[in-house]
Scaffold this motif. Structure first.
Motif, PDB file in Angstrom:
ATOM      1  N   ARG A 142     -22.303  20.610  46.569  1.00 16.76           N
ATOM      2  CA  ARG A 142     -22.169  21.680  45.889  1.00 16.76           C
ATOM      3  C   ARG A 142     -20.991  21.154  44.884  1.00 16.76           C
ATOM      4  O   ARG A 142     -19.945  20.846  45.414  1.00 16.76           O
ATOM      5  CB  ARG A 142     -21.841  22.762  46.578  1.00 16.76           C
ATOM      6  CG  ARG A 142     -23.107  23.232  47.313  1.00 16.76           C
ATOM      7  CD  ARG A 142     -22.523  24.756  48.139  1.00 16.76           C
ATOM      8  NE  ARG A 142     -23.582  25.453  48.547  1.00 16.76           N
ATOM      9  CZ  ARG A 142     -24.216  26.526  47.922  1.00 16.76           C
ATOM     10  NH1 ARG A 142     -23.671  26.679  46.503  1.00 16.76           N
ATOM     11  NH2 ARG A 142     -25.158  27.068  48.058  1.00 16.76           N
ATOM     12  N   ARG A 143     -21.111  21.621  43.720  1.00 16.03           N
ATOM     13  CA  ARG A 143     -20.130  21.190  42.652  1.00 16.03           C
ATOM     14  C   ARG A 143     -19.624  22.664  42.287  1.00 16.03           C
ATOM     15  O   ARG A 143     -20.281  23.583  41.938  1.00 16.03           O
ATOM     16  CB  ARG A 143     -20.753  20.614  41.506  1.00 16.03           C
ATOM     17  CG  ARG A 143     -19.844  20.060  40.511  1.00 16.03           C
ATOM     18  CD  ARG A 143     -20.647  19.566  39.169  1.00 16.03           C
ATOM     19  NE  ARG A 143     -19.821  19.206  38.137  1.00 16.03           N
ATOM     20  CZ  ARG A 143     -19.454  20.004  37.281  1.00 16.03           C
ATOM     21  NH1 ARG A 143     -19.675  21.031  37.191  1.00 16.03           N
ATOM     22  NH2 ARG A 143     -18.656  19.583  36.025  1.00 16.03           N
ATOM     23  N   ASP A 144     -18.177  22.698  42.530  1.00 16.21           N
ATOM     24  CA  ASP A 144     -17.415  24.255  42.114  1.00 16.21           C
ATOM     25  C   ASP A 144     -16.610  23.706  40.873  1.00 16.21           C
ATOM     26  O   ASP A 144     -15.641  22.976  41.108  1.00 16.21           O
ATOM     27  CB  ASP A 144     -16.620  24.639  43.191  1.00 16.21           C
ATOM     28  CG  ASP A 144     -17.385  25.042  44.240  1.00 16.21           C
ATOM     29  OD1 ASP A 144     -18.613  25.579  44.255  1.00 16.21           O
ATOM     30  OD2 ASP A 144     -16.878  24.711  45.501  1.00 16.21           O
ATOM     31  N   ALA A 145     -17.055  24.122  39.638  1.00 14.83           N
ATOM     32  CA  ALA A 145     -16.186  23.731  38.466  1.00 14.83           C
ATOM     33  C   ALA A 145     -14.665  24.507  38.387  1.00 14.83           C
ATOM     34  O   ALA A 145     -13.707  23.932  38.041  1.00 14.83           O
ATOM     35  CB  ALA A 145     -17.075  24.245  37.287  1.00 14.83           C
ATOM     36  N   GLY A 146     -14.593  25.634  39.370  1.00 11.75           N
ATOM     37  CA  GLY A 146     -13.480  26.615  39.244  1.00 11.75           C
ATOM     38  C   GLY A 146     -12.665  26.000  40.424  1.00 11.75           C
ATOM     39  O   GLY A 146     -12.972  26.330  41.354  1.00 11.75           O
ATOM     40  N   ALA A 147     -11.511  25.249  40.502  1.00  4.88           N
ATOM     41  CA  ALA A 147     -10.645  24.890  41.388  1.00  4.88           C
ATOM     42  C   ALA A 147     -10.219  26.116  41.834  1.00  4.88           C
ATOM     43  O   ALA A 147      -9.598  27.072  41.286  1.00  4.88           O
ATOM     44  CB  ALA A 147      -9.667  23.798  41.073  1.00  4.88           C
ATOM     45  N   ALA A 148      -9.941  26.198  43.109  1.00  2.00           N
ATOM     46  CA  ALA A 148      -9.115  27.094  43.881  1.00  2.00           C
ATOM     47  C   ALA A 148      -7.433  27.410  43.042  1.00  2.00           C
ATOM     48  O   ALA A 148      -6.864  26.174  43.066  1.00  2.00           O
ATOM     49  CB  ALA A 148      -8.731  27.001  45.224  1.00  2.00           C
TER      50      ALA A 148
END
Length: 142
Positions: free
Chosen positions: A44-50
């Motif tokens: 899974r690719r999450d563009a918005g970093a924590a």
């Protein structure tokens, strides 16, 4: 096809050149140093970093490893951690698109398949976070 399934199919198709064909498929067995059975679930690719944790893209690679179970399992946390570092370096890094600003890679091992983002108190799950430095995974810890 549901939007999530369509996204996953497009993601796998778009990255198909990065791994041998057998390793691209959900359910495919992946070799690890301990020899335990590990199967790939998804990436899974999450563009918005924590917030405040990383800059760039976060990639999550999820695997099933029944031997880590807290009930009857044969692989302890230290051994699983070595396998997770191996999975980051040998599975996740070759998967990543060239030139993408990757802030973090998260490797998840679970003793059973669990729906992403859902609590599963009955499951044994390990997570390790890595940054990418000099073409290698560097353990960041949670």
């Amino acid at each position: 096809m549901a939007p999530a399934a369509a996204h996953r199919a497009a993601l796998v198709a778009g990255l198909a050149l990065a791994l041998p064909a057998a390793a691209q498929e959900a359910g495919a067995r992946v070799e690890v140093p301990s020899g335990q059975e590990v199967r790939f679930i998804e990436a899974r690719r999450d563009a918005g970093a924590a917030a405040g944790l990383t800059a760039g893209i976060t990639w999550r690679f999820r695997f099933v490893a029944p031997a880590i179970s807290r009930v009857g399992g044969t692989v302890n946390l230290d051994t699983a951690a070595q396998d997770m570092e191996h999975l980051c370096n040998r599975f996740a890094l070759p998967w990543l698109p060239q030139g993408e600003a990757v802030g973090q890679i998260v490797i998840e091992l679970a003793d059973r398949e669990v729906e992403f983002g859902q609590p599963a108190p009955e499951a044994t799950r390990y997570f390790e976070a890595f940054s990418v430095q000099g073409g290698r995974c560097v353990w960041e810890g949670f």
